[in-house]
Design a protein around this motif. Structure first.
Motif, PDB file in Angstrom:
ATOM      1  N   SER A 165       0.839  -1.186   0.000  1.00  0.00           N
ATOM      2  CA  SER A 165       0.000   0.000   0.000  1.00  0.00           C
ATOM      3  C   SER A 165       0.876   1.238   0.000  1.00  0.00           C
ATOM      4  N   GLN A 166       0.259   2.367  -0.244  1.00  0.00           N
ATOM      5  CA  GLN A 166       0.978   3.628  -0.227  1.00  0.00           C
ATOM      6  C   GLN A 166       1.276   4.014   1.219  1.00  0.00           C
ATOM      7  N   PHE A 167       2.321   4.827   1.390  1.00  0.00           N
ATOM      8  CA  PHE A 167       2.640   5.322   2.720  1.00  0.00           C
ATOM      9  C   PHE A 167       3.151   6.740   2.628  1.00  0.00           C
ATOM     10  N   ARG A 168       3.109   7.423   3.770  1.00  0.00           N
ATOM     11  CA  ARG A 168       3.662   8.764   3.887  1.00  0.00           C
ATOM     12  C   ARG A 168       4.648   8.761   5.043  1.00  0.00           C
ATOM     13  N   VAL A 169       5.729   9.509   4.890  1.00  0.00           N
ATOM     14  CA  VAL A 169       6.670   9.692   5.991  1.00  0.00           C
ATOM     15  C   VAL A 169       6.085  10.798   6.872  1.00  0.00           C
ATOM     16  N   ILE A 170       5.777  10.449   8.118  1.00  0.00           N
ATOM     17  CA  ILE A 170       5.167  11.436   9.017  1.00  0.00           C
ATOM     18  C   ILE A 170       6.131  11.882  10.115  1.00  0.00           C
ATOM     19  N   GLY A 171       7.259  11.205  10.228  1.00  0.00           N
ATOM     20  CA  GLY A 171       8.267  11.592  11.214  1.00  0.00           C
ATOM     21  C   GLY A 171       9.638  11.177  10.725  1.00  0.00           C
ATOM     22  N   ALA A 172      10.634  12.007  10.993  1.00  0.00           N
ATOM     23  CA  ALA A 172      12.000  11.683  10.591  1.00  0.00           C
ATOM     24  C   ALA A 172      12.971  12.337  11.558  1.00  0.00           C
ATOM     25  N   ALA A 173      14.040  11.634  11.891  1.00  0.00           N
ATOM     26  CA  ALA A 173      15.066  12.200  12.768  1.00  0.00           C
ATOM     27  C   ALA A 173      16.371  11.457  12.553  1.00  0.00           C
ATOM     28  N   THR A 174      17.451  12.178  12.744  1.00  0.00           N
ATOM     29  CA  THR A 174      18.779  11.564  12.724  1.00  0.00           C
ATOM     30  C   THR A 174      19.545  12.074  13.933  1.00  0.00           C
ATOM     31  N   THR A 175      20.514  11.306  14.358  1.00  0.00           N
ATOM     32  CA  THR A 175      21.410  11.707  15.426  1.00  0.00           C
ATOM     33  C   THR A 175      22.784  11.100  15.155  1.00  0.00           C
ATOM     34  N   ARG A 176      23.788  11.698  15.731  1.00  0.00           N
ATOM     35  CA  ARG A 176      25.142  11.167  15.583  1.00  0.00           C
ATOM     36  C   ARG A 176      25.187   9.784  16.235  1.00  0.00           C
ATOM     37  N   SER A 177      25.788   8.865  15.546  1.00  0.00           N
ATOM     38  CA  SER A 177      25.895   7.510  16.068  1.00  0.00           C
ATOM     39  C   SER A 177      26.922   7.478  17.191  1.00  0.00           C
ATOM     40  N   ARG A 178      26.595   6.765  18.239  1.00  0.00           N
ATOM     41  CA  ARG A 178      27.517   6.580  19.361  1.00  0.00           C
ATOM     42  C   ARG A 178      27.554   5.095  19.691  1.00  0.00           C
ATOM     43  N   GLY A 179      28.730   4.606  19.975  1.00  0.00           N
ATOM     44  CA  GLY A 179      28.876   3.216  20.369  1.00  0.00           C
ATOM     45  C   GLY A 179      28.966   2.238  19.213  1.00  0.00           C
ATOM     46  N   VAL A 180      28.947   2.733  17.973  1.00  0.00           N
ATOM     47  CA  VAL A 180      29.056   1.859  16.799  1.00  0.00           C
ATOM     48  C   VAL A 180      30.389   2.132  16.127  1.00  0.00           C
ATOM     49  N   ARG A 181      31.161   1.077  15.913  1.00  0.00           N
ATOM     50  CA  ARG A 181      32.454   1.219  15.270  1.00  0.00           C
ATOM     51  C   ARG A 181      32.587   0.204  14.139  1.00  0.00           C
ATOM     52  N   PHE A 182      32.872   0.702  12.954  1.00  0.00           N
ATOM     53  CA  PHE A 182      33.033  -0.146  11.764  1.00  0.00           C
ATOM     54  C   PHE A 182      31.808  -1.038  11.532  1.00  0.00           C
ATOM     55  N   GLY A 183      30.617  -0.456  11.733  1.00  0.00           N
ATOM     56  CA  GLY A 183      29.387  -1.184  11.480  1.00  0.00           C
ATOM     57  C   GLY A 183      29.012  -2.192  12.532  1.00  0.00           C
ATOM     58  N   GLU A 184      29.724  -2.197  13.647  1.00  0.00           N
ATOM     59  CA  GLU A 184      29.494  -3.179  14.697  1.00  0.00           C
ATOM     60  C   GLU A 184      29.221  -2.447  16.008  1.00  0.00           C
ATOM     61  N   ILE A 185      28.245  -2.908  16.774  1.00  0.00           N
ATOM     62  CA  ILE A 185      27.950  -2.279  18.061  1.00  0.00           C
ATOM     63  C   ILE A 185      29.063  -2.639  19.036  1.00  0.00           C
TER      64      ILE A 185
END
Length: 164
Positions: A60-80
């Motif tokens: 079905s169709q959808f709408r983006v109703i919320g969006a947010a980004t933040t600086r990643s912390r605790g993740v190194r080279f794609g691994e937690i």
């Protein structure tokens, strides 16, 4: 393998229920940033017939109703690497997206690369009693597959039948 199929079926059912409620969050956990989108689905009754395969697949169709980004912390080279820092960053992104959308989500589809992800193709065969493939048939054929040794400390995150 039957336990694996049961857990995957439960996850698909939870995702389907969340989509039927009409709101779902998508979370991307990366090394440099964490992003969260909240989608509101218009429902299967508002499908666009000209889209071809989409309506046939129940999309079905959808709408983006919320969006947010933040600086990643605790993740190194794609691994937690530091779980509590990563959790805090994820909460920050999800809460900001929920605030923008003015809705609380209870289901998230999360994407992250992880430590050396692997994918396996399994094959199994089953003689059908009927011309219709049932959930029980899929469960039995998956139980008949030989699962390779995943290695120490690894577990299956996703198992999806792809061809019959």
């Amino acid at each position: 393998m039957t336990d694996l199929y049961t857990s995957q079926r439960a996850m698909r059912n939870m995702r389907r229920a969340a989509m039927q409620r009409g709101v779902i969050a998508i979370l991307d956990v990366g090394t440099s940033k964490i992003a969260c989108l909240i989608l509101r689905f218009d429902g299967p009754d508002r499908l666009r017939e000209q889209d071809g395969v989409g309506p046939m697949a129940g999309q079905s169709q959808f709408r983006v109703i919320g969006a947010a980004t933040t600086r990643s912390r605790g993740v190194r080279f794609g691994e937690i690497a530091v779980m509590n820092e990563t959790e805090r960053a994820i909460r920050t992104a999800v809460q900001a997206a929920q605030k923008m959308a003015n809705v609380r989500v209870d289901h998230v589809i999360a994407c992250f690369s992880g430590a050396e992800p692997r994918s396996y193709g399994l094959a199994g065969e089953l003689d059908l009693q009927d011309s219709v493939v049932t959930e029980q048939d899929v469960s039995r054929v998956l139980a008949a597959c030989d699962v390779p040794d995943l290695g120490h400390g690894r577990e299956v995150l996703h198992a999806q039948p792809v061809n019959f």
